[in-house]
Design a protein around this motif. Structure first.
Motif, short mmCIF file in Angstrom:
data_model
loop_
_atom_site.label_atom_id
_atom_site.label_comp_id
_atom_site.label_asym_id
_atom_site.label_seq_id
_atom_site.Cartn_x
_atom_site.Cartn_y
_atom_site.Cartn_z
N HIS A 1 12.38 -36.32 111.28
CA HIS A 1 12.32 -35.92 109.88
C HIS A 1 13.57 -36.37 109.13
CE1 HIS A 1 12.68 -33.29 106.34
NE2 HIS A 1 11.35 -33.31 106.34
N LYS B 1 9.09 -33.69 101.46
CA LYS B 1 9.70 -33.04 102.62
C LYS B 1 8.67 -32.20 103.35
CE LYS B 1 14.01 -31.56 102.89
NZ LYS B 1 15.29 -30.81 102.91
N PHE B 2 7.85 -31.48 102.58
CA PHE B 2 6.77 -30.67 103.18
C PHE B 2 5.79 -31.55 103.94
CE2 PHE B 2 2.37 -29.28 102.87
CZ PHE B 2 2.42 -28.06 103.50
N PHE C 1 7.27 -32.84 107.25
CA PHE C 1 7.30 -31.80 108.28
C PHE C 1 5.90 -31.52 108.81
CE2 PHE C 1 11.57 -30.01 106.90
CZ PHE C 1 12.16 -30.17 108.14
N PHE C 2 4.94 -31.34 107.90
CA PHE C 2 3.57 -31.00 108.31
C PHE C 2 2.98 -32.10 109.18
CE2 PHE C 2 -1.05 -30.82 107.73
CZ PHE C 2 -1.30 -29.49 108.06
N SER D 1 2.12 -25.19 111.54
CA SER D 1 2.66 -26.36 110.86
C SER D 1 2.82 -26.10 109.37
CB SER D 1 1.74 -27.57 111.07
OG SER D 1 1.59 -27.87 112.44
N TYR D 2 1.81 -25.46 108.78
CA TYR D 2 1.83 -25.20 107.33
C TYR D 2 2.96 -24.23 106.96
CZ TYR D 2 0.39 -23.66 102.70
OH TYR D 2 0.38 -23.36 101.36
N SER E 1 6.48 -25.69 107.67
CA SER E 1 6.79 -26.75 106.70
C SER E 1 7.11 -26.15 105.33
CB SER E 1 5.61 -27.72 106.58
OG SER E 1 5.32 -28.32 107.82
N SER F 1 10.78 -26.24 103.13
CA SER F 1 10.74 -27.16 101.98
C SER F 1 11.72 -26.73 100.90
CB SER F 1 9.31 -27.23 101.43
OG SER F 1 8.44 -27.79 102.37
#
Length: 524
Positions: free
Chosen positions: A81, A283-284, A287-288, A301-302, A305, A309
């Motif tokens: 990331h 960014k979200f 990550f997701f 994950s949601y 993330s 964020s």
């Protein structure tokens, strides 16, 4: 002056709480208001802010399992990331350099990459504060988020070493001697008891770790974190963390105020900060995408993330060091500070309703998760049970043990803390790992025979969320919950809880009943 700082911080924090926003947003606003009124930061406020960060990192360490950091979803996601984000952010800044905005046209590509690096961190203060307020530090997504925060802190330490030219002394090798000393530290913690000596012991360890690491040329905050990790797993670690909670929250007010007092931006700086805040969705997405590719479930994950964020206070530290080394102009420190503040506001607001958001988008989000989940993300199974106790804290565990004596395996305990459940299972008790706010969990286990759910959770928001998820999963049994204060009873009932037990009132009634039973025994 100090009283005015506190008064404005209180008024702004209270105003945010009144409109159902986290008070930390109010503290940020208070800093900018004080700045506009002509106030500036001082050594006392800086010391309080630094103390807040030190104690916070120490308490993170108390809850951290070092094994979590070596998991692929932590170390690989952190590195990947950061690298991708720096490239994306630098590319966006490069495109903006073709505009007529002076702040962008003056940047070299190396400076763009440095600013991207400063924005690559997620806020330890903001994330941990949000997770603690929602009671989710021990959940799967909470552990993932905190693990990545620790990895990012390590990246920041490495940058500061190279940027400042401050090389750890040869005596830093001696820090490894702390590992065999861990049992002695835990013994001291255990002997501190339960009174005022316990939080004092915590401050001694946190600040001792800070100064010890600084003494050998290593960033002090890392020392506080390491000392917390050395004490993690001790039976008193959780109690120590709770005893430091109020102190930490008060000290962190100084940190939020200090952000606003960094500098007073002009309109162009504010617009640039807002513009840079608009790229946070990238960014979200990064990550997701990484989390789902690493086989984390869609909900984990949601949520991980979403809470990650934001921009970080460590980005400000990186920027401050870069300014002092003449790597970037001091105007960029103000812009980054504004962006960090805006990101805190957005992150706090969005995460507040995160579980309902997932409920709305779960079908679309699940399409991105891998078919085969990681072993620790497999849904639990249990035998036929009549009663489930959710939350294995002191109250929940007490209720669970009492019910187990009469119902045996017909009662099941649930908690998101793997270590707690492991200890219960080793004692032969029926308990499973699970997050009660996870709608995916309730949809994938059989609750058709379940008659009663007891919610022994730390906040009424948690209990309300679990109640909502149970009803969404068509649970038709009864739900009971505990409340610590009288004004919490009505909201729980309004949110669908069938019976609410006032913790302190009912504890007193139970104590009286037990006392009467003793008297009756004496008469006979």
């Amino acid at each position: 002056m100090e009283y005015l700082l506190l008064l404005i911080a209180f008024l702004c924090g209270f105003a945010c709480k009144f409109v159902s926003l986290p008070p930390l947003i109010g503290y940020l606003v208070a800093g900018f208001i004080l700045n506009a009124l002509g106030f500036s930061s001082n050594e006392t406020l800086v010391s309080i802010a630094n103390l807040g960060i030190t104690v916070m990192l120490f308490t993170i360490g108390l809850k951290l399992n070092i094994k979590d950091l070596i998991k692929r979803e932590i170390w690989f996601a952190s590195i990947a990331h950061s690298l991708v984000w720096i490239l994306v952010c630098a590319s966006i800044l490069f495109l903006l350099s073709f505009t007529t905005i002076g702040y962008f046209t003056e940047l070299s590509f190396a400076q763009m990459a440095l600013i991207g690096f400063a924005f690559s961190f997620s806020s330890t203060v903001c994330v941990v504060k949000i997770l603690e307020e929602s009671g989710e530090t021990r959940t799967r997504h909470g552990k993932v988020a905190i693990g990545i925060l620790v990895m990012q802190d390590i990246f920041a330490v490495l940058f500061l070493v190279f940027a400042t030219g401050k090389v750890p002394s040869v005596f830093a090798i001696g820090l490894f001697a702390l590992i065999p000393l861990a049992p002695l530290l835990k013994k001291l913690l255990f002997e501190a008891g339960h009174g005022e000596l316990l939080p004092l012991c915590g401050f001694v360890f946190a600040l001792g770790g800070y100064h010890l690491f600084e003494l050998v040329g290593v960033k002090g905050d890392l020392g506080a974190l390491i000392f917390g990790i050395l004490l993690a797993g001790n039976s008193k670690a959780s109690e120590l963390s709770k005893s430091l909670l109020s102190f930490k929250d008060i000290f962190l007010i100084g940190f939020f105020l200090s952000i606003g007092l960094t500098a007073l931006p002009d309109m162009q700086m504010t617009l640039i900060a807002l513009l840079l805040t608009l790229i946070i969705p990238i960014k979200f997405i990064l990550f997701f995408s990484l989390f789902t590719q690493l086989r984390l479930r869609a909900r984990t994950s949601y949520l991980a993330s979403l809470v990650m964020s934001n921009y970080s206070e460590f980005g400000l530290i990186v920027a401050a060091v870069a300014v002092s080394a003449n790597m970037i102009s001091d105007q960029w420190l103000v812009i980054i500070a504004m962006s960090v503040a805006f990101s805190f506001v957005i992150s706090s607001i969005l995460y507040k309703n995160s579980h309902n958001q997932y409920q709305s988008f779960k079908d679309a989000l699940r399409r991105y998760q891998k078919t085969k989940a990681l072993p620790e993300d497999e849904y639990p199974s249990f035998k036929h049970v009549d009663v489930m106790v959710i939350g294995m804290g002191r109250v929940g565990k007490g209720a669970f043990n009492a019910l187990s004596e009469s119902l045996n395996d017909a009662v099941c305990g649930m908690d998101a803390d793997v270590d707690k459940i492991k200890k219960l299972n080793e004692s032969g008790l029926n308990a499973i790992v699970g997050d009660g706010e996870n709608i995916d969990l309730w949809e994938n286990i059989d609750i058709s025979n379940l008659k009663l759910v007891l919610l022994a959770l730390p906040s009424i928001e948690d209990s309300s969320n679990v109640t909502q998820q149970l009803r969404n999963a068509n649970f038709s049994g009864k739900i009971a919950a505990i409340a610590r204060y009288e004004d919490e009873v009505k909201p729980l009932l309004q949110n669908g809880v069938d019976e609410v037990f006032n913790f302190f009132t009912d504890a007193g009634v139970g104590f009286a009943q037990e006392s009467k039973a003793i008297l009756e025994q004496q008469k006979t």
